[in-house]
Enzyme design. Structure first.
Site, PDB file in Angstrom:
ATOM      1  N   ILE A 289       0.827  -1.210   0.000  1.00  0.00           N
ATOM      2  CA  ILE A 289       0.000   0.000   0.000  1.00  0.00           C
ATOM      3  C   ILE A 289       0.860   1.257   0.000  1.00  0.00           C
ATOM      4  CG2 ILE A 289      -1.708   1.313   1.335  1.00  0.00           C
ATOM      5  CD1 ILE A 289      -2.710  -1.405   2.371  1.00  0.00           C
TER       6      ILE A 289
ATOM      7  N   ARG B  32      -5.651  -8.328   7.090  1.00  0.00           N
ATOM      8  CA  ARG B  32      -4.690  -7.836   8.084  1.00  0.00           C
ATOM      9  C   ARG B  32      -3.889  -6.706   7.459  1.00  0.00           C
ATOM     10  NH1 ARG B  32      -7.771 -10.271  10.818  1.00  0.00           N
ATOM     11  NH2 ARG B  32      -7.367 -12.262  11.840  1.00  0.00           N
TER      12      ARG B  32
ATOM     13  N   ARG C 106       8.821  13.908  19.614  1.00  0.00           N
ATOM     14  CA  ARG C 106       8.357  12.785  18.806  1.00  0.00           C
ATOM     15  C   ARG C 106       7.107  13.219  18.061  1.00  0.00           C
ATOM     16  NH1 ARG C 106      12.137   9.128  17.649  1.00  0.00           N
ATOM     17  NH2 ARG C 106      13.057   8.165  19.476  1.00  0.00           N
TER      18      ARG C 106
ATOM     19  N   GLU D  50      24.231   4.056  17.566  1.00  0.00           N
ATOM     20  CA  GLU D  50      23.198   4.964  18.083  1.00  0.00           C
ATOM     21  C   GLU D  50      23.614   5.596  19.405  1.00  0.00           C
ATOM     22  OE1 GLU D  50      20.504   6.246  16.815  1.00  0.00           O
ATOM     23  OE2 GLU D  50      20.417   5.064  14.979  1.00  0.00           O
TER      24      GLU D  50
ATOM     25  N   GLU E 296      23.756   9.626  19.581  1.00  0.00           N
ATOM     26  CA  GLU E 296      22.782  10.359  20.406  1.00  0.00           C
ATOM     27  C   GLU E 296      23.338  10.895  21.711  1.00  0.00           C
ATOM     28  OE1 GLU E 296      19.031   8.376  20.848  1.00  0.00           O
ATOM     29  OE2 GLU E 296      18.711   8.315  18.675  1.00  0.00           O
TER      30      GLU E 296
ATOM     31  N   PRO F   3       2.707  -6.099  18.093  1.00  0.00           N
ATOM     32  CA  PRO F   3       2.533  -7.228  17.176  1.00  0.00           C
ATOM     33  C   PRO F   3       1.134  -7.358  16.581  1.00  0.00           C
ATOM     34  CG  PRO F   3       2.658  -8.003  19.442  1.00  0.00           C
ATOM     35  CD  PRO F   3       2.969  -6.535  19.454  1.00  0.00           C
TER      36      PRO F   3
ATOM     37  N   GLU G   6       7.686  -4.717  13.937  1.00  0.00           N
ATOM     38  CA  GLU G   6       8.840  -4.056  14.557  1.00  0.00           C
ATOM     39  C   GLU G   6       9.346  -4.850  15.754  1.00  0.00           C
ATOM     40  OE1 GLU G   6      10.294   0.249  16.299  1.00  0.00           O
ATOM     41  OE2 GLU G   6       8.200  -0.307  16.564  1.00  0.00           O
TER      42      GLU G   6
ATOM     43  N   GLU H 117      21.190  14.713  11.004  1.00  0.00           N
ATOM     44  CA  GLU H 117      20.919  16.143  10.779  1.00  0.00           C
ATOM     45  C   GLU H 117      19.474  16.535  11.062  1.00  0.00           C
ATOM     46  OE1 GLU H 117      20.079  16.649   6.042  1.00  0.00           O
ATOM     47  OE2 GLU H 117      22.163  16.695   6.694  1.00  0.00           O
TER      48      GLU H 117
END
Length: 179
Positions: A18, A41, A68, A96, A100, A118, A123, A142
């Site tokens: 999609i 699903r 966020r 990371e 950070e 889930p 993820e 950046e």
């Protein structure tokens, strides 16, 4: 009592892409349900990520504060980031952490891996504790604007109790790290 889960599986029938973006993809799958009917699903595909609990020699924890966009809030969380294509989780955690926080870890211990949501996403986030930290240069992407903050375990427990830390990956990582 041990039991087979075969009666719960859904057999994929079709899959339609999609959307494909910079970070994620969205697809719609048609599945054959255990009762013989079909269902739909919607699945968010994510490349995976890491989250790190950085512990200083004196037992403090480094957290990051950032905006966020999806929740339109500035939140406090453990350093984290997504896996690059082909990147191993441990390498991503070290990268990371340096980007950070500006710290390099000489000791990295895996806590566990968790599925974030889930019900609609694949993820997975790999959780680590980083110790024996050495100061380096902070190198955020950046488009990342991050404040690095230092807290004692007692302060973190208080912030969790008062709802000041509400990010799921951070809560799980901090709890598993014994905070």
């Amino acid at each position: 009592m041990s039991r087979s889960n075969n009666d719960l599986y859904e057999k994929p029938l079709t899959s339609t892409s999609i959307f494909e973006g910079k970070i994620l993809k969205l697809r719609r799958d048609e599945v054959l349900l255990p009762n013989g009917k079909t269902g739909t699903r919607e699945v968010v595909e994510h490349p995976g990520a890491v989250a790190i609990v950085p512990k200083t020699k004196d037992g403090h924890i480094i957290l990051v504060r950032q905006f966020r966009h999806p929740i339109r809030q500035v939140i406090l969380e453990v350093p984290a980031g997504k896996l690059d294509p082909g990147e191993k989780p441990e390498a991503c955690a070290l990268r990371e952490l340096a980007e950070e926080t500006g710290f390099v870890a000489n000791k990295l211990q895996k806590l566990t891996s968790i599925f974030t949501t889930p019900g609609f996403s694949n993820e997975i986030i790999h959780l680590y504790v980083a110790e024996d930290l050495v100061k380096s240069d902070k190198q955020p992407d950046e488009d990342e604007f991050i404040n690095t903050e230092l807290y004692s375990p007692d302060q973190i427990r208080q912030m969790i109790a008062h709802g000041e830390i509400c990010d799921a990956k951070s809560l799980v990582a901090l709890c598993l790290a014994g905070i």
